[in-house]
Write a protein that holds these residues in place. Structure first.
Motif, PDB file in Angstrom:
ATOM      1  N   GLU A  85       0.819  -1.209   0.000  1.00  0.00           N
ATOM      2  CA  GLU A  85       0.000   0.000   0.000  1.00  0.00           C
ATOM      3  C   GLU A  85       0.859   1.267   0.000  1.00  0.00           C
ATOM      4  O   GLU A  85       0.424   2.309  -0.484  1.00  0.00           O
ATOM      5  N   PHE A  87       0.059   4.558  -2.198  1.00  0.00           N
ATOM      6  CA  PHE A  87      -0.323   5.841  -1.604  1.00  0.00           C
ATOM      7  C   PHE A  87       0.846   6.788  -1.382  1.00  0.00           C
ATOM      8  O   PHE A  87       0.636   7.990  -1.193  1.00  0.00           O
ATOM      9  N   ARG A 109      -8.299   1.769   4.599  1.00  0.00           N
ATOM     10  CA  ARG A 109      -9.534   2.043   3.858  1.00  0.00           C
ATOM     11  C   ARG A 109     -10.272   3.261   4.411  1.00  0.00           C
ATOM     12  O   ARG A 109     -10.788   4.083   3.653  1.00  0.00           O
ATOM     13  N   GLU A 132      -7.620   6.208   2.218  1.00  0.00           N
ATOM     14  CA  GLU A 132      -8.342   6.303   0.955  1.00  0.00           C
ATOM     15  C   GLU A 132      -9.263   7.520   0.847  1.00  0.00           C
ATOM     16  O   GLU A 132      -9.272   8.196  -0.184  1.00  0.00           O
TER      17      GLU A 132
END
Length: 354
Positions: free
Chosen positions: A239, A243, A276, A280
């Motif tokens: 991740e 990101f 999440r 996000e």
């Protein structure tokens, strides 16, 4: 993986105010190797002892008219019933592996016979001390067999609750752990890195392969906290590619806590939830903190993430309920699972025995 460390302003103690159990929505528990003889838990022992003592207390009411007479009779019977109960529990716990291999009918027979033997043991103790004259051998054996059969029925229901249909459980686990869009995003990240940074692309694919290996492996009853941390680090490494600076991670790990036991794939869903609901939805990203700490015979695990401004309390879906249910199935009353949301920070706190 070398986690990306970033300074956070989180307090190390639990978030103040509003600690509550996770939402108890629909869950998809792990498929454990449960057994009706799995009585080696503090919660099971306490419930069995309490059940037997209640039966003894009611039985002592027969033949006594005064409260003092009842108390004396209850104390006398407890002197035999309590040691007998503990002996039965120790025997069931010590020989559970062998007993679990027997046919179902033989399991019930052996368990009931052990109850009869335990009843005789309790009667023998009272007779040896001169508190039960004449000794009620047949009544004690029958009482021990009957109580053990009732306890075995309770343990059987408990084991049945821990072993749902394997196909449905595995499908729910895969759906909640490896989502298609996560797979596609990871592969796209690896493709983008192939020419510019081939070594990093290789590392991403290795981390993805390890996640799939863990998700598709035969289900085990428990793994170590150290293994769960390594898996969560691989997930966050993937991740981090996606990101970048939006995902800011801080680890505070106590190496002495790594031997604590957890159900497989328990920590990764908590970290995934934090990404999440924290990273996000936010254009500026979020801060994520994972900490472990050993306190005597207890290990405290915290997963804390900042939430976007104006966001409500996150984590009311399947993942938290799944984690809570599986944790209690493994550790029963020895485990704690709480969540807190205050001042833009969401924290999940677990306490497990070492």
């Amino acid at each position: 993986m070398k986690p990306n460390a970033a300074p956070l302003n989180f307090k190390d103690s639990t978030l103040q105010g509003g600690l509550m159990p996770a939402d108890a929505g629909s869950v998809s528990p792990l498929v454990p190797r449960a057994s009706m003889f799995d009585a080696c838990h503090v919660g099971v022992v306490l419930r069995v002892v309490l059940f037997v003592q209640i039966v003894v207390a009611v039985g002592a009411m027969f033949g006594t008219a005064e409260p003092l007479d009842w108390l004396l009779q209850f104390s006398l019977l407890t002197g035999g019933a309590l040691p007998a109960t503990l002996v039965w529990l120790i025997a069931i716990c010590a020989f559970k592996r062998g007993l679990s291999r027997l046919a179902a009918s033989l399991q019930w027979l052996v368990g009931t016979l052990l109850g009869a033997v335990a009843g005789l043991y309790g009667c023998g103790l009272l007779a040896l001390m001169g508190l039960l004259q004449p000794a009620q051998w047949w009544a004690s054996a029958a009482g021990g067999a009957l109580l053990s059969a009732l306890v075995l029925q309770g343990l059987f229901w408990r084991a049945k609750a821990r072993t749902p249909a394997a196909t449905a459980a595995r499908l729910a686990e895969l759906q909640s752990r490896i989502r298609p869009h996560f797979l596609f995003n990871t592969l796209n990240s690896a493709i983008a890195l192939v020419r510019a940074e081939p070594r990093k692309a290789e590392a991403v694919l290795e981390d993805l392969a390890e996640l799939f290996r863990s998700a598709l492996a035969d289900p085990a009853e428990s793994v170590t906290l150290g293994q769960e941390i390594a898996l969560a680090q691989r997930y966050l490494a993937i991740e981090q590619i996606r990101f970048g600076d939006r995902l800011r991670v801080q680890w505070r790990l106590d190496a002495s806590a790594d031997t604590a036991r957890l159900p497989p794939l328990l920590l990764q869903p908590l970290v995934e939830n934090a990404v999440r609901h924290g990273v996000e939805p936010s254009a500026s990203g979020a801060e994520l903190k994972i900490s472990t700490l050993r306190r005597g015979s207890t290990v405290v695990i915290k997963v804390t993430n900042s939430a976007p401004a104006g966001a409500g309390q996150p984590g009311h879906g399947l993942a938290l309920a799944n984690v809570r249910e599986r944790l209690f199935l493994l550790h029963d009353v020895q485990a704690q699972f709480k969540t807190a949301f205050k001042d833009g920070l969401f924290q999940v706190r677990l306490e497990i025995p070492l």
